[in-house]
Enzyme design. Structure first.
Site, PDB file in Angstrom:
ATOM      1  N   SER A 200      33.215  37.495  67.084  1.00 49.78           N
ATOM      2  CA  SER A 200      31.818  37.293  67.458  1.00 49.78           C
ATOM      3  C   SER A 200      30.973  38.286  66.663  1.00 49.78           C
ATOM      4  CB  SER A 200      31.618  37.518  68.958  1.00 49.78           C
ATOM      5  OG  SER A 200      31.746  38.893  69.277  1.00 49.78           O
ATOM      6  N   HIS A 201      29.710  38.420  67.064  1.00 51.03           N
ATOM      7  CA  HIS A 201      28.848  39.462  66.511  1.00 51.03           C
ATOM      8  C   HIS A 201      28.637  40.579  67.523  1.00 51.03           C
ATOM      9  CE1 HIS A 201      26.879  36.701  63.216  1.00 51.03           C
ATOM     10  NE2 HIS A 201      28.203  36.747  63.161  1.00 51.03           N
ATOM     11  N   GLY A 202      29.503  40.664  68.518  1.00 48.18           N
ATOM     12  CA  GLY A 202      29.452  41.760  69.468  1.00 48.18           C
ATOM     13  C   GLY A 202      28.419  41.579  70.563  1.00 48.18           C
TER      14      GLY A 202
END
Length: 472
Positions: A302-304
């Site tokens: 993911s992108h966090g």
């Protein structure tokens, strides 16, 4: 003696007759509620593209993830098949779902049931309230939208698919799956393809968010599998009192703009025990959010977990009292990120990140007050004030392509009261070439940080300007 025996027999017969009549009367009054197969609910005009506004009430986060167990409400179950749903994956079951919703909405503890072993397809729909308390939407089968933009009804909004609007005390639960059929949307020429030969072209680019809760309160979402959304998987806007528990959210790593859970203008939120892997932020928190507790969540790829972006187009942004604890972030482009645009105002305050495990993550800890989607953004004097951020027991490994710690704060509005404790981040493979980066960032190291973060300035800035203008 014989006459006395006859008299007793007559008396006993009268008592039995009275009891039998009483039982008949009791059964007569204990009938089941009839299912009203009424017409569909006309969608309200306002939520098509509404202006966000938080409700004025302030309930607490619901504590029981299954408060409306339909096992105890069998008289109030409204099976969508009884209203004409076919469930073969190709028929349009929209009218049946709307009719079942209308019937369940009208009774207390009503249950809209989409049973297992069926695949239901519905078009963009607004399930609106107000409804009677303790309403349940129970999905045990599969629910999906039309397959891509070519089959999307021209009259329907391309910005949202499943909308829950103006509801209070409602639960969305079940063991079923919401399948977003997102691939045709991701492949639109306008989307930012991330392959080696990827390109982007102009043209229509709207893609629907899969599930949206708007201007609602006391919500529970639990147990569901949500996958392959065209855009955001789940959004909460203008809500208060939200419990999210035991969700599985997934889409491919390169699917664009497929945030897992996004909240904005929403207060008193709990997000627990969930697995999220997608092509954008695992959880994103926008302006107007406060009192958010996130725990036992696994993110990645993911992108966090992101706070922001905030302050775009010179707007005011306010976010406070956010806690992230006992989480795992793996194989992600970012870990814990705060991102704001220059020129904005407002404040991000009282954020706590604790007991976070990183596994091969780029930009593990990141504050970026120069967030911009192009290279044309100009330097601005105002900024969203960032203060009171704690990173405690953040451990694991990072991708060495970027430093694991990056604090890029505004030239004129420094970041203050950053606390670092038990932060230990080691290279996943290779060796770090650059030290952690800090710019105009002030705080305290309670323990030695690995890698050492010598650039974090101790205490408070000497010439800190008046920050009251940045309050919320």
């Amino acid at each position: 003696m014989e006459s006395i025996r006859e008299l007793l027999l007559i008396l006993l017969a009268v008592i039995l007759l009275v009891q039998n009549l009483s039982n008949v009367e009791a059964r007569y009054h204990h009938h089941k509620k009839q299912k009203n197969k009424g017409s569909t609910v006309p969608p309200p005009a306002s939520p098509e593209n509404p202006v966000s506004s938080s409700p004025s009430y302030s309930p607490s986060v619901p504590s029981d993830p299954y408060p409306n167990d339909p096992v105890n409400s069998t008289d109030c179950i409204f099976d969508v098949r009884d209203y004409g749903a076919v469930g073969d994956g190709s028929a349009d079951d929209t009218a049946a779902f709307r009719a079942a919703w209308k019937a369940a909405c009208a009774v207390e503890a009503g249950v809209v049931l989409a049973p297992s072993d069926y695949v239901f397809k519905i078009t963009s729909t607004i399930f609106s309230g107000p409804c009677k308390p303790r309403l349940v939407f129970q999905l045990d089968g599969v629910l999906m939208p039309p397959d891509g933009p070519d089959t999307w009804p021209k009259a329907d909004s391309r910005k949202q698919w499943l909308v829950f609007y103006k509801l209070d005390d409602m639960t969305f639960t079940g063991k079923g799956t919401i399948e977003g059929n997102g691939q045709p949307w991701w492949d639109l020429p306008c989307k930012p393809h991330r392959g080696p030969n990827g390109s982007t072209s102009s043209g229509p680019c709207d893609s629907p968010a899969l599930i949206r809760f708007f201007m609602s309160s006391n919500l529970v979402v639990s147990g569901l599998t949500i996958q392959n959304s065209p855009q955001f998987h789940m959004k909460f806007d203008g809500c208060e009192g939200v419990m999210i528990d035991k969700l599985s959210i997934s889409s491919p790593k390169l699917s664009p703009n497929t945030d897992g859970i996004h909240i904005e203008n929403t207060k008193s939120v709990g997000i627990y025990n969930s697995m999220i892997s997608n092509g954008d932020d695992c959880i994103s928190i926008g302006t107007g959010c406060s009192d958010v507790d996130i725990a036992d969540v696994t993110c990645g790829p993911s992108h966090g977990i992101s706070i922001g972006s905030l302050g775009a187009h010179y707007s005011q942004a306010c976010v406070s009292n956010i806690t992230v604890r006992n989480a795992i972030i793996r194989e992600s482009d970012n870990g814990l990120r705060i991102k704001t645009w220059q020129g904005g105002t407002g404040c991000v305050s009282d954020l706590s990140f604790e007991n976070i495990q990183m596994e091969n993550v780029r930009n593990c800890i990141n504050i970026d007050q120069y967030y911009c989607l192009s290279k044309e953004c100009l330097n601005q004097t105002s900024a969203v004030f960032v203060t009171g951020i704690t990173y405690r027991n953040i451990k694991g490994t990072y991708d060495v392509r970027t430093p694991p710690i990056h604090f890029a704060c505004s030239d004129t509005v420094p970041c203050t009261k950053i606390t670092m404790a038990e932060v230990e981040l080691l290279p996943y493979e290779g060796q770090l070439l650059d030290d952690p980066f800090c710019w105009n960032a002030y705080g305290t190291q309670e323990t030695l940080t690995i890698p050492p973060i010598d650039c974090l300035q101790e205490g408070e800035p000497q010439s800190e300007q008046e920050v009251s203008a940045y309050g919320c």
